[in-house]
Design an enzyme around this catalytic site. Structure first.
Site, PDB file in Angstrom:
ATOM      1  N   ASP A 138       0.845  -1.195   0.000  1.00 19.21           N
ATOM      2  CA  ASP A 138       0.000   0.000   0.000  1.00 19.21           C
ATOM      3  C   ASP A 138       0.883   1.249   0.000  1.00 19.21           C
ATOM      4  OD1 ASP A 138      -2.635   1.319   0.256  1.00 19.21           O
ATOM      5  OD2 ASP A 138      -1.759   2.046   2.124  1.00 19.21           O
ATOM      6  N   VAL A 171     -21.327   7.799 -19.291  1.00 16.42           N
ATOM      7  CA  VAL A 171     -22.651   7.589 -19.895  1.00 16.42           C
ATOM      8  C   VAL A 171     -22.825   6.093 -20.169  1.00 16.42           C
ATOM      9  CG1 VAL A 171     -22.605   9.899 -20.916  1.00 16.42           C
ATOM     10  CG2 VAL A 171     -21.938   7.943 -22.321  1.00 16.42           C
ATOM     11  N   HIS A 188     -11.371   3.954 -14.466  1.00 16.59           N
ATOM     12  CA  HIS A 188     -12.381   2.958 -14.128  1.00 16.59           C
ATOM     13  C   HIS A 188     -12.630   2.917 -12.620  1.00 16.59           C
ATOM     14  CE1 HIS A 188     -13.700  -1.547 -14.245  1.00 16.59           C
ATOM     15  NE2 HIS A 188     -14.728  -0.740 -14.273  1.00 16.59           N
ATOM     16  N   MET A 234     -22.967   5.416 -11.704  1.00 16.02           N
ATOM     17  CA  MET A 234     -21.542   5.736 -11.592  1.00 16.02           C
ATOM     18  C   MET A 234     -21.280   7.240 -11.636  1.00 16.02           C
ATOM     19  SD  MET A 234     -20.297   2.865 -11.015  1.00 16.02           S
ATOM     20  CE  MET A 234     -18.539   3.121 -11.093  1.00 16.02           C
ATOM     21  N   ASP A 247     -26.281  15.383 -17.757  1.00 16.65           N
ATOM     22  CA  ASP A 247     -27.020  14.196 -18.219  1.00 16.65           C
ATOM     23  C   ASP A 247     -27.986  14.670 -19.303  1.00 16.65           C
ATOM     24  OD1 ASP A 247     -27.411  11.212 -16.619  1.00 16.65           O
ATOM     25  OD2 ASP A 247     -28.850  11.730 -18.206  1.00 16.65           O
ATOM     26  N   SER A 303     -16.344   0.139 -18.518  1.00 14.58           N
ATOM     27  CA  SER A 303     -15.791  -1.037 -17.855  1.00 14.58           C
ATOM     28  C   SER A 303     -15.346  -2.085 -18.858  1.00 14.58           C
ATOM     29  CB  SER A 303     -16.796  -1.633 -16.869  1.00 14.58           C
ATOM     30  OG  SER A 303     -18.101  -1.435 -17.288  1.00 14.58           O
TER      31      SER A 303
HETATM   32  P1  NAD Z   1     -26.501   4.234 -15.792  1.00 13.86           P
HETATM   33  O1  NAD Z   1     -27.404   3.671 -16.806  1.00 13.86           O
HETATM   34  O2  NAD Z   1     -26.882   4.175 -14.366  1.00 13.86           O
HETATM   35  O3  NAD Z   1     -26.199   5.755 -16.114  1.00 13.86           O
HETATM   36  C1  NAD Z   1     -25.917   6.224 -17.385  1.00 13.86           C
HETATM   37  C2  NAD Z   1     -26.372   7.663 -17.420  1.00 13.86           C
HETATM   38  O4  NAD Z   1     -25.888   8.237 -18.615  1.00 13.86           O
HETATM   39  C3  NAD Z   1     -27.900   7.813 -17.429  1.00 13.86           C
HETATM   40  O5  NAD Z   1     -28.298   8.713 -16.396  1.00 13.86           O
HETATM   41  C4  NAD Z   1     -28.189   8.399 -18.800  1.00 13.86           C
HETATM   42  O6  NAD Z   1     -29.294   9.298 -18.802  1.00 13.86           O
HETATM   43  C5  NAD Z   1     -26.891   9.122 -19.081  1.00 13.86           C
HETATM   44  N1  NAD Z   1     -26.633   9.409 -20.496  1.00 13.86           N
HETATM   45  C6  NAD Z   1     -26.917   8.667 -21.580  1.00 13.86           C
HETATM   46  N2  NAD Z   1     -26.511   9.313 -22.693  1.00 13.86           N
HETATM   47  C7  NAD Z   1     -25.933  10.469 -22.299  1.00 13.86           C
HETATM   48  C8  NAD Z   1     -25.337  11.562 -22.968  1.00 13.86           C
HETATM   49  N3  NAD Z   1     -25.258  11.569 -24.275  1.00 13.86           N
HETATM   50  N4  NAD Z   1     -24.848  12.583 -22.220  1.00 13.86           N
HETATM   51  C9  NAD Z   1     -24.957  12.581 -20.882  1.00 13.86           C
HETATM   52  N5  NAD Z   1     -25.532  11.577 -20.201  1.00 13.86           N
HETATM   53  C10 NAD Z   1     -26.015  10.543 -20.889  1.00 13.86           C
HETATM   54  O7  NAD Z   1     -25.101   3.517 -16.030  1.00 13.86           O
HETATM   55  P2  NAD Z   1     -23.898   3.324 -15.025  1.00 13.86           P
HETATM   56  O8  NAD Z   1     -24.022   2.025 -14.358  1.00 13.86           O
HETATM   57  O9  NAD Z   1     -23.716   4.537 -14.241  1.00 13.86           O
HETATM   58  O10 NAD Z   1     -22.675   3.158 -16.042  1.00 13.86           O
HETATM   59  C11 NAD Z   1     -22.070   4.273 -16.650  1.00 13.86           C
HETATM   60  C12 NAD Z   1     -20.702   3.853 -17.146  1.00 13.86           C
HETATM   61  O11 NAD Z   1     -19.919   3.376 -16.055  1.00 13.86           O
HETATM   62  C13 NAD Z   1     -20.727   2.731 -18.153  1.00 13.86           C
HETATM   63  O12 NAD Z   1     -19.706   2.958 -19.084  1.00 13.86           O
HETATM   64  C14 NAD Z   1     -20.429   1.499 -17.317  1.00 13.86           C
HETATM   65  O13 NAD Z   1     -19.846   0.462 -18.049  1.00 13.86           O
HETATM   66  C15 NAD Z   1     -19.446   2.075 -16.354  1.00 13.86           C
HETATM   67  N6  NAD Z   1     -19.304   1.334 -15.092  1.00 13.86           N
HETATM   68  C16 NAD Z   1     -20.410   0.850 -14.452  1.00 13.86           C
HETATM   69  C17 NAD Z   1     -20.256   0.162 -13.261  1.00 13.86           C
HETATM   70  C18 NAD Z   1     -21.459  -0.350 -12.521  1.00 13.86           C
HETATM   71  O14 NAD Z   1     -21.292  -1.205 -11.643  1.00 13.86           O
HETATM   72  N7  NAD Z   1     -22.642   0.163 -12.774  1.00 13.86           N
HETATM   73  C19 NAD Z   1     -18.983  -0.016 -12.718  1.00 13.86           C
HETATM   74  C20 NAD Z   1     -17.876   0.515 -13.377  1.00 13.86           C
HETATM   75  C21 NAD Z   1     -18.056   1.188 -14.571  1.00 13.86           C
END
Ligand code: NAD
Length: 714
Positions: free
Chosen positions: A296, A401, A451, A325, A344, A430
């Site tokens: 660490d 997004v 990430h 996220m 958003d 991801s």
């Molecule tokens: P989510 O569906 O909860 O949120 C996505 C958001 O993006 C929504 O609020 C949507 O309205 C918004 N959005 C869509 N198009 C847009 C645009 N053009 N401009 C601005 N906002 C827009 O999804 P999430 O789980 O938060 O995932 C988001 C990203 O994080 C993805 O790439 C996902 O792979 C990654 N991620 C997710 C996790 C998880 O556990 N959920 C973990 C790590 C990474």
């Protein structure tokens, strides 16, 4: 000057009064080899000092003494029991000599006095603390027990309940709490610390304060009767045993040592502590936890050095997407003092992001971790918006997004056209390749992956992903941003799944093969939880969500078809096809019902079992060792591949990423430490016995090389 060394000095400050000042050259005060040796020499001078009347112990640093030098532990522990005992004895003798001086001793404690630092203070007659002091015995967090008299002196000074609580929790305690507990004798303003300690010493010298009686108490057995002692020890053993669990034996050992030495005087008690420390130091848990502590420090220093290379600090961020996220990232950034614009396309998304942030802040306020105006300040630092300005002045943009390459390409290109030439753009994808996402950008050098893990506020890791065209200054600024957000940044190179998912899915492949071969997933969960994982693989898949998992599995099977290509219908595919998505819709491998606190509680699902039935062989029972081997080996071979391909720079970074990103059991120290613990040759042998199952069980060239040369990863 009576004594002058690199770590400490002794001088006479008034007639017969000497000051022992800890003031290490170029480092914090700690009990490293140099300090311990110098302390021995300094004590010889003090003992021989003519007309000695009293000793004042002080620190020339803002912190008193942070403890033992843990970097020395690894080599000492390798030397076995004799080396460990010799290491302890040197400083134990020092502390006893200080305690046995024929004159009073008073210590002034400022800042941290932890581990050996506090044990040293306990060997003085009086302890005066500054208001900023933080004192504690954190050894059990390293799988050890105090080894320089803490288990003997603390219960004799502050009583058994306080000693058990402090030692078993390993917590550090504020000055006022230490005063209430009786561990220190006074708390004063930082500016008047030395003077107050000196006044206390003079009062001892004049006979106004009876230092001899309180010293005598430390040399004698504990004063309480058998029934009381039995109750105190039995109650704490039950409680601590349940809290710490079988993988963390140190807290229980500490109680046993205090109990065994309760009826003994100091000189008979200390050898029991030495035995207990030695026993713990030789456990693989202590060796792993010490390793984790050092790793660490290594990753934190590496990230700090990298962040220093950043041409600009990070104060203004733009987060794109206010979902699970994006909302979490915005909250975390604002909590740590950054200004955040959160964009958003849907008002409902923004509202959800803000209300989630407010919920988390309310919890902090309710727990007394934050004041109400602090909460308002954090919320005010987040500016929700549905539109982007033509020109954006942020230092970094974090895109979060939906996980759709087309949407991401469009969103990234659009934002790039609005930000300054020097602005860094990072994606929280991801699964999508950073190099592929960079294709839509004019300045791919300013782009990388960032990430985060879900839930953002709770998961310490941020994988910073370097694409083929990412510049080092972009990596540096992204690491600086992760640090500013209070996260542990580990830099990896781009590949399908990056580091964490790339090694997690082979583990899930091990799970799928076990289920296919007739082993029940409840038995697998039980074996892996007993091994130390916070949740077994089926439960973890339910938490991640089957849709997310299947998507990631597909990306990895396309990325590495030779060993991760789909050759049969995996259990997670069966769940997904039957809309059993996990906790998010209340049904996955298990069914979920809300408990009294509204948290999902898992119960066996007959439906899930019958859906799987056509896809699995007849029931097979495997012992826990075989289950662990079949689960862990694919993760081990894949992480070794990541190291050999330069995806991750070192075993320490890989192991810490698993601990911080996946909750890998800390007492095992990570996959590389696990391999070292068993021996890489043994791992390769185990792997070869499963090679017929899948190429994921093939040891890598690097592993075989290490096995042949009898080398380890650390
Ligand atoms: P989510 O569906 O909860 O949120 C996505 C958001 O993006 C929504 O609020 C949507 O309205 C918004 N959005 C869509 N198009 C847009 C645009 N053009 N401009 C601005 N906002 C827009 O999804 P999430 O789980 O938060 O995932 C988001 C990203 O994080 C993805 O790439 C996902 O792979 C990654 N991620 C997710 C996790 C998880 O556990 N959920 C973990 C790590 C990474």
């Amino acid at each position: 000057m009576i004594f002058e060394g690199k770590a400490l000095q002794v001088q006479e400050i008034e007639s017969g009064v000497v000051e022992l000042l800890f003031n290490a050259e170029g480092s914090v005060n700690k009990f490293d080899d140099t300090t311990v040796s110098e302390l021995g020499s300094a004590l010889s001078k003090i003992e021989a000092h003519p007309g000695l009347k009293g000793v004042l112990v002080t620190s020339g640093k803002s912190a008193f003494i942070v403890g033992a030098d843990i970097t020395e532990f690894t080599s000492v522990f390798k030397g076995g029991a004799l080396a460990i005992k010799a290491h302890l004895k040197k400083n134990l003798d020092n502390f006893n000599r200080l305690e046995d001086l024929p004159v009073p001793t008073v210590v002034a404690i400022s800042g941290f006095a932890l581990g050996g630092g506090l044990e040293f203070a306990l060997s003085c007659d009086f302890r005066i603390a500054a208001e900023d002091a933080r004192v504690g015995l954190p050894e059990t967090k390293l799988g050890l027990i105090p080894g320089w008299g803490g288990t003997c002196r603390l219960p004799r000074i502050a009583g058994v309940p306080t000693a058990v609580e402090w030692i078993c929790s390993g917590s550090d305690n504020r000055a006022n709490d230490a005063l209430t507990a009786g561990v220190v004798d006074g708390v004063v303003a930082v500016e008047s610390l030395r003077e107050s300690a000196l006044i206390t010493l003079r009062r001892c010298m004049s006979g106004e304060l009876d230092y001899k009686t309180r010293r005598e108490r430390k040399l004698q057995p504990l004063s309480f009767n058998d029934i009381e002692s039995m109750m105190a020890f039995e109650t704490s053993k039950g409680f601590v045993g349940a809290q710490a669990g079988k993988h963390y034996p140190a807290p229980m050992e500490a109680i046993k040592v205090i109990e065994r030495s309760a009826k003994l005087g100091r000189d008979e008690a200390l050898p029991l502590e030495t035995d207990g420390f030695t026993k713990m130091a030789l456990t693989s848990a202590a060796q792993a936890l010490v390793g984790v502590f050092l790793s660490d420090q290594y990753i934190v220093k590496k990230a700090k050095d990298m962040a220093k290379q950043s041409d600009q600090s990070v104060s203004d961020t733009l987060v794109l997407g206010a979902g699970i996220m994006g909302g979490g990232i915005a909250y975390q950034a604002a909590l740590k003092g950054l200004n955040v614009s959160m964009k958003d396309i849907a008002q409902s998304g923004l509202d959800l992001g803000m209300s989630e942030a407010a919920k988390l802040l309310t919890k902090r306020v309710n727990r007394g971790k934050m004041k109400a105006d602090g909460m308002a300040g954090v919320l005010n630092r987040i500016t929700p918006t549905l539109t982007l300005d033509a020109e954006i002045g942020s230092d970094i943009v974090i895109e979060a997004v939906v996980e759709n390459p087309k949407v991401k390409h469009a969103v990234l290109a659009d934002v790039e056209s609005r930000v300054s030439d020097g602005c860094v753009v990072a994606s929280n994808t991801s699964t999508i390749s950073i190099d592929y996402l960079a294709e839509s950008l004019n300045r791919p050098e300013n782009f990388c992956g960032m990430h985060f893990f879900n839930p953002v506020h709770a998961m310490p890791l941020v994988e910073v992903i370097r694409g083929a065209k990412t510049s080092e200054s972009t990596v540096a600024r992204t690491v600086a941003c992760a640090q500013a957000m209070g996260k542990k940044a580990i830099v990896v190179n781009d590949c399908p799944g990056f580091l964490i998912n790339r090694v997690l899915f082979p583990y899930f492949a091990g799970f799928s093969m076990l289920v296919r071969d007739g082993v029940s997933y409840q038995a697998i969960d039980k074996a892996m939880e007993n091994w130390g994982w916070p949740m077994g693989p089926a439960y973890l898949l339910d938490v991640i969500g089957m849709d997310t998992a299947v998507h990631c599995e597909t990306v990895l099977s396309e990325g590495f078809p030779d060993r991760m290509g789909k050759t049969f219908k995996a259990a997670m595919d069966v769940m997904y096809e039957n809309e059993r998505l996990g906790q998010k819709n209340g049904k996955g491998f298990y069914d979920y019902q809300k408990d009294k606190r509204g948290k999902p509680k898992k119960v066996v699902s007959e439906e899930a079992l019958s859906l799987l039935a056509p896809h699995v062989s007849s029931a097979t029972e495997l012992g826990p060792d075989d289950i662990v081997a079949r689960m862990m080996l694919p993760m081990a071979t894949e992480i070794a591949r990541c190291l050999e391909e330069g995806i991750v720079a070192s075993p320490a970074e890989a192991d810490m990423a698993l601990l911080y990103g996946l909750g890998f059991p800390p007492f095992r120290g990570g996959v590389f430490r696990w391999m070292d613990d068993l021996g890489v040759d043994k791992i390769c042998e185990m792997a070869s016995s499963f090679e017929n199952l899948s190429p994921l069980y093939q040891s890598t060239a690097g592993m075989l090389d290490k096995a042949e040369k009898n080398e380890s990863y650390y």
